[in-house]
Write a protein that holds these residues in place. Structure first.
Motif, mmCIF file in Angstrom:
data_model
loop_
_atom_site.group_PDB
_atom_site.id
_atom_site.type_symbol
_atom_site.label_atom_id
_atom_site.label_comp_id
_atom_site.label_asym_id
_atom_site.label_seq_id
_atom_site.Cartn_x
_atom_site.Cartn_y
_atom_site.Cartn_z
ATOM 1 N N PRO A 182 0.818 -1.223 0.000
ATOM 2 C CA PRO A 182 0.000 0.000 0.000
ATOM 3 C C PRO A 182 0.853 1.274 0.000
ATOM 4 O O PRO A 182 2.052 1.234 0.273
ATOM 5 N N THR A 183 0.181 2.370 -0.263
ATOM 6 C CA THR A 183 0.793 3.688 -0.109
ATOM 7 C C THR A 183 -0.042 4.449 0.927
ATOM 8 O O THR A 183 -0.798 3.835 1.674
ATOM 9 N N GLY A 184 0.095 5.750 0.960
ATOM 10 C CA GLY A 184 -0.648 6.540 1.953
ATOM 11 C C GLY A 184 0.245 6.880 3.137
ATOM 12 O O GLY A 184 1.387 6.431 3.221
ATOM 13 N N THR A 229 -0.345 6.139 6.361
ATOM 14 C CA THR A 229 -0.340 5.130 7.429
ATOM 15 C C THR A 229 0.849 4.164 7.357
ATOM 16 O O THR A 229 1.465 3.906 8.389
ATOM 17 N N PRO A 230 1.199 3.609 6.188
ATOM 18 C CA PRO A 230 2.278 2.608 6.193
ATOM 19 C C PRO A 230 3.684 3.186 6.254
ATOM 20 O O PRO A 230 4.651 2.426 6.316
ATOM 21 N N ILE A 231 3.828 4.520 6.277
ATOM 22 C CA ILE A 231 5.179 5.104 6.235
ATOM 23 C C ILE A 231 6.024 4.620 7.418
ATOM 24 O O ILE A 231 7.188 4.248 7.255
ATOM 25 N N SER A 272 -13.976 13.265 -2.014
ATOM 26 C CA SER A 272 -13.357 13.194 -0.680
ATOM 27 C C SER A 272 -11.970 12.561 -0.758
ATOM 28 O O SER A 272 -11.044 12.983 -0.060
ATOM 29 N N THR A 273 -11.793 11.570 -1.623
ATOM 30 C CA THR A 273 -10.469 10.950 -1.773
ATOM 31 C C THR A 273 -9.508 11.939 -2.421
ATOM 32 O O THR A 273 -8.341 12.044 -2.033
ATOM 33 N N ARG A 274 -10.009 12.710 -3.386
ATOM 34 C CA ARG A 274 -9.138 13.702 -4.033
ATOM 35 C C ARG A 274 -8.731 14.767 -3.019
ATOM 36 O O ARG A 274 -7.582 15.173 -2.961
HETATM 37 C C1 GLP Z 1 -5.018 6.446 -0.704
HETATM 38 C C2 GLP Z 1 -4.531 5.069 -1.168
HETATM 39 C C3 GLP Z 1 -5.035 3.977 -0.286
HETATM 40 C C4 GLP Z 1 -4.777 4.344 1.167
HETATM 41 C C5 GLP Z 1 -5.549 5.582 1.511
HETATM 42 C C6 GLP Z 1 -5.422 6.019 2.961
HETATM 43 O O1 GLP Z 1 -6.240 6.789 -1.220
HETATM 44 N N1 GLP Z 1 -4.885 4.782 -2.524
HETATM 45 O O2 GLP Z 1 -4.407 2.760 -0.641
HETATM 46 O O3 GLP Z 1 -5.134 3.296 2.016
HETATM 47 O O4 GLP Z 1 -5.083 6.615 0.686
HETATM 48 O O5 GLP Z 1 -4.299 6.829 3.096
HETATM 49 P P1 GLP Z 1 -3.729 7.397 4.432
HETATM 50 O O6 GLP Z 1 -2.947 6.299 5.054
HETATM 51 O O7 GLP Z 1 -2.850 8.531 3.976
HETATM 52 O O8 GLP Z 1 -4.856 7.846 5.263
#
Ligand code: GLP
Length: 236
Positions: free
Chosen positions: A35-37, A39-41, A160-162
């Motif tokens: 994943p990205t985002g 949280t996984p950093i 909302s995602t954008r």
């Molecule tokens: C993005 C990614 C997702 C991720 C989500 C949450 O939309 N495509 O894979 O889980 O963001 O991100 P964050 O961890 O920054 O809240």
């Protein structure tokens, strides 16, 4: 579904990194979904720290990222390709041939999605997939309403995602579309670990915990899978 809760994002990242490192040590040829985002950093930071000490960690590991923005070149600071370089790949001995991220700039995005699914199959399928979760319950970029059997495809991003990802596109050109593994693709991973931490995730965590399975909340598809662990940060 196995639930583990943590009182800080750091504790959650420590645990996620332990699971990650254990998986690549037990099976050095493992096929991972990544994943990205935000949280996984913390998980990636810890994995990098450990693998710098013990070089060869990633030599035969195969990775497939969950998603990528459409129309954003790799070199763009907001691309997921760049994110993965920055947080993981540039710091470990991964073989670049083993890295897979959908090509959001492919001339034929439909063909790219088919190629991506085939590459996962050819690699033997995903063994372990780490996921984040959006505030609206999205996994990868599978937004609410996505059928649970959806495959890798091009999707429109919700406003909302954008908005949640706007800070990575400071010039204001937040992408409107993305390529994402489908929920069906994700559910075929033999094991799944979902990380949920940080501001604004409490509602999503509670909705997932309720056990109600509904396409309006994509993460709830995980209840249909036999080997899922949720690592959730409890609100302080
Ligand atoms: C993005 C990614 C997702 C991720 C989500 C949450 O939309 N495509 O894979 O889980 O963001 O991100 P964050 O961890 O920054 O809240």
């Amino acid at each position: 579904m196995n639930w583990q809760t943590f009182d800080s994002a750091d504790a959650l990242s420590d645990h996620a990194a332990r699971l990650f490192l254990h998986a690549i040590q037990s099976n050095p040829r493992i096929v991972l979904g990544l994943p990205t985002g935000r949280t996984p950093i913390g998980m990636y930071e810890r994995v990098v720290r450990e693998c710098r000490r013990e070089y060869r960690c990633f030599r035969d590991v195969v990775t497939f990222n969950l998603d990528e923005y459409a129309g954003v070149p790799r070199e763009h600071p907001g691309s997921y390709w760049m994110y993965m370089q920055q947080h993981l790949f540039a710091h470990v001995d991964v073989d670049t041939h083993n890295i897979h991220i959908p090509d959001g700039t492919a001339a034929d995005l439909g063909a790219e999605c088919i190629r991506y699914e085939a590459a996962i199959r050819q690699a033997g399928g995903l063994e372990l997939t780490f996921l984040g979760v959006g505030r609206n319950g999205h996994i990868g970029f599978n937004e609410p309403g996505t059928p649970f059997d959806a495959r890798t495809r091009v999707v429109e991003l919700t406003p909302s995602t954008r908005a949640a990802n706007a800070e990575f596109f400071p010039n204001g050109e937040v992408p409107t579309r993305a390529v994402t593994m489908g929920i069906g693709t994700i559910l075929e991973s033999r094991e799944i670990v979902l990380l949920a931490a940080g501001a604004g995730k409490h509602e999503a965590i509670e909705r997932l915990r309720s056990g109600a399975i509904d396409e309006s909340f994509p993460a709830s598809a995980l209840w249909k899978h036999a080997n899922v662990t949720v690592l959730a940060q409890e609100p302080s």
